[in-house]
Structure formats: structure tokens, C-alpha cells
Design a protein around this motif. Structure first.
Motif, PDB file in Angstrom:
ATOM      1  N   ARG A 174      12.186 104.415 -34.403  1.00  0.00           N
ATOM      2  CA  ARG A 174      10.836 104.665 -34.893  1.00  0.00           C
ATOM      3  C   ARG A 174      10.751 105.985 -35.662  1.00  0.00           C
ATOM      4  O   ARG A 174      11.474 106.938 -35.369  1.00  0.00           O
ATOM      5  N   VAL A 175       9.828 106.011 -36.630  1.00  0.00           N
ATOM      6  CA  VAL A 175       9.631 107.177 -37.480  1.00  0.00           C
ATOM      7  C   VAL A 175       8.379 107.922 -37.052  1.00  0.00           C
ATOM      8  O   VAL A 175       7.303 107.318 -36.890  1.00  0.00           O
ATOM      9  N   PHE A 176       8.495 109.231 -36.847  1.00  0.00           N
ATOM     10  CA  PHE A 176       7.356 110.092 -36.542  1.00  0.00           C
ATOM     11  C   PHE A 176       7.339 111.252 -37.526  1.00  0.00           C
ATOM     12  O   PHE A 176       8.338 111.551 -38.191  1.00  0.00           O
ATOM     13  N   HIS A 177       6.161 111.906 -37.595  1.00  0.00           N
ATOM     14  CA  HIS A 177       5.979 112.975 -38.567  1.00  0.00           C
ATOM     15  C   HIS A 177       5.466 114.225 -37.872  1.00  0.00           C
ATOM     16  O   HIS A 177       4.549 114.154 -37.050  1.00  0.00           O
TER      17      HIS A 177
ATOM     18  N   GLU B 264      11.556 115.783 -44.836  1.00  0.00           N
ATOM     19  CA  GLU B 264      12.971 115.751 -44.511  1.00  0.00           C
ATOM     20  C   GLU B 264      13.149 115.551 -43.011  1.00  0.00           C
ATOM     21  O   GLU B 264      12.259 115.867 -42.221  1.00  0.00           O
ATOM     22  N   ALA B 265      14.311 114.998 -42.631  1.00  0.00           N
ATOM     23  CA  ALA B 265      14.576 114.737 -41.219  1.00  0.00           C
ATOM     24  C   ALA B 265      14.650 116.045 -40.450  1.00  0.00           C
ATOM     25  O   ALA B 265      15.359 116.973 -40.849  1.00  0.00           O
TER      26      ALA B 265
ATOM     27  N   PHE C   8      10.232 113.526 -38.990  1.00  0.00           N
ATOM     28  CA  PHE C   8      10.310 114.156 -40.306  1.00  0.00           C
ATOM     29  C   PHE C   8       9.233 115.231 -40.411  1.00  0.00           C
ATOM     30  O   PHE C   8       8.159 115.125 -39.824  1.00  0.00           O
ATOM     31  N   SER C   9       9.521 116.261 -41.182  1.00  0.00           N
ATOM     32  CA  SER C   9       8.557 117.324 -41.430  1.00  0.00           C
ATOM     33  C   SER C   9       8.452 117.572 -42.933  1.00  0.00           C
ATOM     34  O   SER C   9       9.404 117.315 -43.683  1.00  0.00           O
TER      35      SER C   9
END
Length: 633
Positions: free
Chosen positions: A584-587, A473-474, A484-485
Motif C-alpha cells: 500500500r501507498v501512503f503519503h 519521493e520514497a 512517500f513525502s
């Protein structure tokens, strides 16, 4: 020794429970008040699923009804009530003369006020707290053969000994074993409200009928009859407006001003000058003439010639005839509907099965039938959209055809699903009213296994996520990056991203199956705070151009979409008035796209596309982000 003593005590206890249960059952059904009228039925199709009936048979010297009272001088036999000649109707003044007949599988139980009628010995009866079943077989001439299920060769029959008649069970097959059934007439005419549009109806052997426009015949209107016992306006029957007069009298008028009256014991259309001949009243639950000095006539439905027709009889003639009581039935308003912006068709008025089946269903997400009464004749509804919900009134669930899917019974602003809800991916879904998925809800989707992330949004909470997938989820969004985590649940209307945890990445698919039970389903419920917006329609960017970002194919970034970009239902987009073209997407913590899942917060390694790589990644020239710093392998 203790064990052998326990069994008898338990048996006694069980017997007591059965006795008390039977006693409670006997008292649960309220016996009708008398006098009461009983009308002959000639087919098991006209026998109510449970009801009060008189049981009759004829001997050479007359017709007799079987009483609940055992014969005094003939043990095991039932006394009779002499009924004179066989007629099609009787007015019974004592409850001893009829029985409660109820279904038991394909057979029936026969109950009196003091117990169930059961067979005893070869020829006898007795009353018991425990039921035994009976079987009715049609003889083809309007009569029945009645036998105990366990002794089919012993027929219920009337007979006499020394001039005393009684009922028993015998092996003879003569006319005395031909049983007549008479059903309690439970409906009575009631005066409708002033200015109500009505039809004149009766339940006859030919079905539920109504007086036709010619006033001489009655048409079967079963297919126009609704669950609330009103009629739809598209039926073939005469319509009347009730006009109240003084002293409980009333008139029945047509649109052209002509009134229903009586001429020579027949219905006729009369003008205003025939004032007295057009007056009616309700007397003892019967529609009766009220404007003439002669004996009042009862308006009833005659079925003597095999076809139903209106008839006018004196009170005495009516009581002895098999004529059915004429009743008022309200005629509903014209069937109408409108479709809202979300694709919900809201129906009002009175809809027959034929009218429902003609309703255009293409493009609908829901059918709101909660403002109408369902037709008693089953309507076929096959929406083009498999996710289409059908909302009905909570008090009409018994009239829902078994073929209908996604049925919601509404009460107030919420509802309960009567069937399992199976959501089809990429097809629009909308809940005009929230409901509880009491029979469960499932959502299935073919997910990619190429190592990329996908968006997902569901209109219900999911507390247990399926194995084989990673969900996130964001957590944080700063305009250029979104983090997201991991999450182990889905909150209704709060988007997540997910990835297949398949070890060997490929271009194939993996089936994502999500299910939940007894959850609230609501596409309009306000989601938790998130930069992502869920979608349940065939979404096109259009006016959101410049603010709408869609997840790219690799699942590593949200990219600003052009006006023609589309998004399928059950997915999400990022909404932000951001000048950049890419987010950009990070985790956090880092999640591997393959089998490696990092849970530590040290030495994270990402590509500039946001994808996580293992620490031993060897590709040369690759720009990576290591511990928040760019490096080149």
C-alpha cells in the motif's frame, strides 16, 4: 561642457581599439614560406574559404601578377611581377607576389602583409588597417572580373604607360580586366608507414580524385573521403601496399604481387624482374621515380583535357604545368559494427556515407560513431527510435549534417550534446556514455488527471519542477507499506511518483513538461537508495516475477505483477522479495488527490487504498483510516 568633451575621447578610444584589432588580425595569419607553388583555379567553387592566391592578368605583351608593392611613379597603383606567358602554375619566390583572400559574407577581403587592399578614388588602391570588400564574378572561361563592392563599374585591370605596367581600377571591359587566380599549393606528398594500404590521389578541378585500376584515368572519390582524410575501402580506385626500401626509397605493390612502375613515361604493372623501374622516392614533397639513371619523373595529376589522369613529368615541366601534386591517402579497414544488449550499435572501420545509410537502425537506442571518422559527404540517418543518440568524435563536429538529431561529441568517457535533446515518452532511451546537455534537454508526457499517482524516472537532475503537479519521493518502506513525502527536485535515476493538481478531476490528460539545462545525462548512473527501480526500456517482468510490483491504475498501491506484465520507459517499479501481493501507498505529510493539500501532521484521513480524503468527507459505509485507526463513516 564635460559631456561634449567625453564624446571625442570615446571616439578616439574606439578608433584605437579598432586599429589594434585590425593589426592583430593582420599578424594572426602566418605568411607561407617561399618559394611556393601556385596553381590556377577556374571556378569560385574551387576557391578555399580562406587562402593565399596570386592575382594575374594579361596584356598584349605578356602575363603579369599583381604585387603588394605600390607603384613608385604612379600613385595609387600596384606594381607587377612579369610572369612571361600565361601558365597554369607558377613557382613564386617572394611573398610580395601573392595575397591572403578571405570571405566576408558573400564578398571577399584581400590582404597583404602590411594591410588590406582597398579602393581609393576612381582608379586607385591603397593599403589600410581596415578592410573593405571585393567581389569576384566568373566570366565563364576560367577567368574572373574583380571589382570593389562599392564601385562595381571599376574593374581591376593591368595596363601600361610608357612601357611600365601596373594594376589599377578602370572602366574598360577588354581582355586586360580578365583576372586569373592561382591558389597556393599547400599539400605535399609524405611517405606512409611501411605496409600501409594507400591510394594515389590528387585534388583537381574534377574534385578529389584517385588513380583507377586501369592506371590511365582518375576517378572522383569525394564520396569515399573521410573527415580524417582517409578513404573507405568501397571506393573505385587502385590500392597499393607501401613497401619501404633503403635510402628512403619504396615500392607500391598490389595484392597479386605486381608493382607499380614506369614504362615510356606511363604507369605500368611490372613484375619483380623489373626491379629498378618500380622504385620510387619523395623529393621536395613530390612522388618521384628513383630507380633509373635518367632524369627523375614526377608523378602528378593532369587535367588538361577536362578529365583527370595520372601523368609523369620532369621537374621543370611539372613546375610550369597546372598539374596537381599526387598524394598518398590511407585506405581504411572494412566497415564493421556490433550491437550490444542495450541497443547501441558500435561502429569500427571506415564507413562511407552510402555504407552508413545502409546500416539497419530498427531497435537501436544509440549509434556510437566515436570510433570512426565521419564521411565528408553527408549521410542521411533517420533512426526509427526518436530518442536514439548519435555519438561522434569531438574533433569532427564540422562534418555533422544539419539534419542529424541528438548528436553527442565525445572526448574520453564523456560528451557534450551539440543539439537540443527532446525525449519522447514511452520510447527506449540509453546513454552508452554520459553527456552534458549543453543545448538543453526536455521530457514531455501526457499525465492522467483522474486523481491517481504515476511513477516517473529521468536520467538527469531537475532542480525546478513544473507547476500544476505534485511530486513525491520514497521515504520509508517496511514490506507492506511504502510512504512517500513531497520533493521539489528530481535526482537522476531516482524514481518519484507524481499527480496532477488539477482541481476538477476527470478522465482527461494534462501535459507534463520537464526541462533542464547543462545537466549530466546518464542512464547508467547509480541512483540513490530507494526500493523503486527506474526503467528506460520496454520492460517485461519475465524472470522478476514474484519480486516485481507495479503501481496500480488508481495509483494507490504497488501490486505484484505477473510474467507478462509490461512497463513503458521513464517509469519505475518496486522490487522486493515480499510474499504479499500488494504494497500500500501512503503519503507523509498527507497529499490530497484533489485541490486539498494537507501539510499538518494531525487528523490524517485515508482510505484503505491509501488515498487521502478531506476531513468533511461524507460517504457512508466507507472504511477510512483516521489518526492511524480504522473507522467507518
Amino acid at each position: 561642457m564635460k559631456r561634449t568633451e567625453l564624446l571625442p575621447r570615446r571616439a578616439v578610444w574606439l578608433s584605437m581599439c579598432l586599429f589594434l584589432a585590425s593589426a592583430c588580425t593582420l599578424q594572426a595569419q602566418e605568411w607561407p614560406e617561399v618559394p611556393a607553388r601556385f596553381v590556377r583555379v577556374t571556378s569560385m567553387s574551387n576557391v578555399a574559404r580562406a587562402g593565399f592566391y596570386a592575382i594575374g592578368a594579361s596584356d598584349t605583351d605578356g602575363h603579369y601578377l599583381m604585387r603588394q608593392t605600390p607603384a613608385v611613379n604612379y600613385d595609387g597603383k600596384q606594381t607587377v611581377a612579369a610572369a612571361g606567358e600565361q601558365r597554369d602554375a607558377y613557382s613564386l619566390s617572394t611573398s610580395d607576389n601573392f595575397w591572403l583572400i578571405e570571405p566576408d559574407g558573400t564578398d571577399w577581403t584581400i590582404k597583404g602583409e602590411k594591410g588590406y587592399l582597398i579602393p581609393e578614388g576612381n582608379n586607385n588602391f591603397t593599403l589600410s588597417s581596415r578592410p573593405e570588400t571585393w567581389r569576384f564574378a566568373e566570366n565563364g572561361n576560367g577567368t574572373f572580373t574583380l571589382t570593389a563592392t562599392g564601385s562595381p563599374n571599376q574593374r581591376v585591370s593591368v595596363t601600361d604607360r610608357s612601357g611600365t605596367h601596373y594594376f589599377g581600377r578602370f572602366s574598360n571591359t577588354d581582355s586586360r580586366t580578365k583576372i586569373y587566380l592561382y591558389r597556393l599549393e599547400t599539400e605535399h606528398a609524405q611517405l606512409p608507414a611501411d605496409q600501409t594500404c594507400v591510394a594515389l590521389c590528387a585534388a583537381t578541378e574534377n574534385g578529389f580524385t584517385a588513380v583507377a585500376e586501369d592506371l590511365a584515368t582518375m576517378n572522383d572519390v569525394s564520396r569515399f573521403r573521410l573527415a580524417n582524410d582517409t578513404l573507405t575501402p568501397d571506393g573505385d580506385f587502385a590500392r597499393w601496399t607501401v613497401q619501404h626500401e633503403s635510402d628512403g626509397k619504396f615500392r607500391l605493390s598490389r595484392k597479386d604481387g605486381l608493382r607499380l612502375g614506369v614504362v615510356d613515361r606511363k604507369l605500368a604493372l611490372l613484375g619483380a624482374s623489373e626491379d629498378a623501374a618500380t622504385l620510387w622516392c619523395i623529393a621536395d614533397g613530390l612522388i618521384t621515380t628513383a630507380g633509373t639513371a635518367s632524369e627523375p619523373l614526377v608523378l602528378c595529376a593532369d587535367n588538361s583535357n577536362g578529365q583527370s589522369a595520372p601523368a609523369l613529368r620532369s621537374s621543370g615541366e611539372f613546375q610550369e604545368s597546372g598539374s596537381a601534386t599526387m598524394l598518398f591517402r590511407t585506405v581504411g579497414n572494412e566497415a564493421q559494427y556490433h550491437t550490444d544488449a542495450q541497443g547501441t550499435a558500435v561502429l569500427t572501420g571506415a564507413w562511407s556515407a552510402a555504407a552508413l545509410e545502409s546500416l539497419p537502425l530498427a531497435g537501436l537506442t544509440a549509434l556510437d560513431l566515436s570510433h570512426i571518422s565521419l564521411p565528408r559527404t553527408a549521410a542521411t540517418l533517420l533512426p526509427e527510435n526518436p530518442n536514439t543518440l548519435i555519438y561522434i568524435r569531438h574533433d569532427e563536429t564540422g562534418f555533422v549534417p544539419t539534419e542529424w538529431k541528438n548528436v553527442i561529441a565525445t572526448e574520453g568517457e564523456t560528451g557534450t550534446a551539440l543539439t537540443h535533446i527532446s525525449l519522447t515518452d514511452r520510447v527506449p532511451f540509453h546513454t552508452p556514455h554520459p553527456f552534458i546537455a549543453a543545448q538543453g534537454i526536455t521530457y514531455s508526457r501526457e499525465a492522467f488527471t483522474d486523481g491517481g499517482w504515476e511513477t516517473l524516472c529521468l536520467p538527469f537532475d531537475v532542480s525546478r519542477l513544473p507547476d500544476g503537479f505534485i511530486f513525491e519521493e520514497a521515504e520509508n518502506f517496511n514490506g507492506d507499506e511504502i510512504t512517500f513525502s513531497p520533493t521539489d527536485e528530481i535526482v537522476a535515476n531516482s524514481p518519484v511518483i507524481f499527480i496532477s493538481a488539477t482541481e476538477n478531476l476527470s478522465t482527461g490528460n494534462a501535459t507534463l513538461n520537464i526541462q533542464a539545462n547543462d545537466v549530466c545525462v546518464d542512464t547508467q548512473k547509480k541512483p540513490s537508495a530507494s526500493p523503486l527501480r527506474g526503467n528506460y526500456i520496454n520492460f517485461t517482468v519475465d524472470s522478476l516475477i514474484g519480486s516485481c510490483y507495479l503501481l496500480n491504475e488508481s495509483g494507490t498501491a504497488f501490486v505484484m505483477a505477473d510474467a507478462s506484465s509490461a512497463l513503458a520507459p521513464f517509469r519505475a517499479y518496486l522490487f522486493d522479495n515480499h510474499s504479499g501481493t500488494t504494497v500500500r501507498v501512503f503519503h507523509s505529510p498527507a497529499t490530497a488527490t484533489g485541490p486539498v493539500i494537507r501539510t499538518d501532521r494531525k487528523n490524517w484521513i485515508y482510505g484503505i487504498d491509501g488515498r487521502h480524503y478531506p476531513e468533511n468527507y461524507k460517504e457512508k459505509g466507507k472504511i477510512l483510516i483516521y489518526n492511524k485507526k480504522k473507522v467507518i463513516r
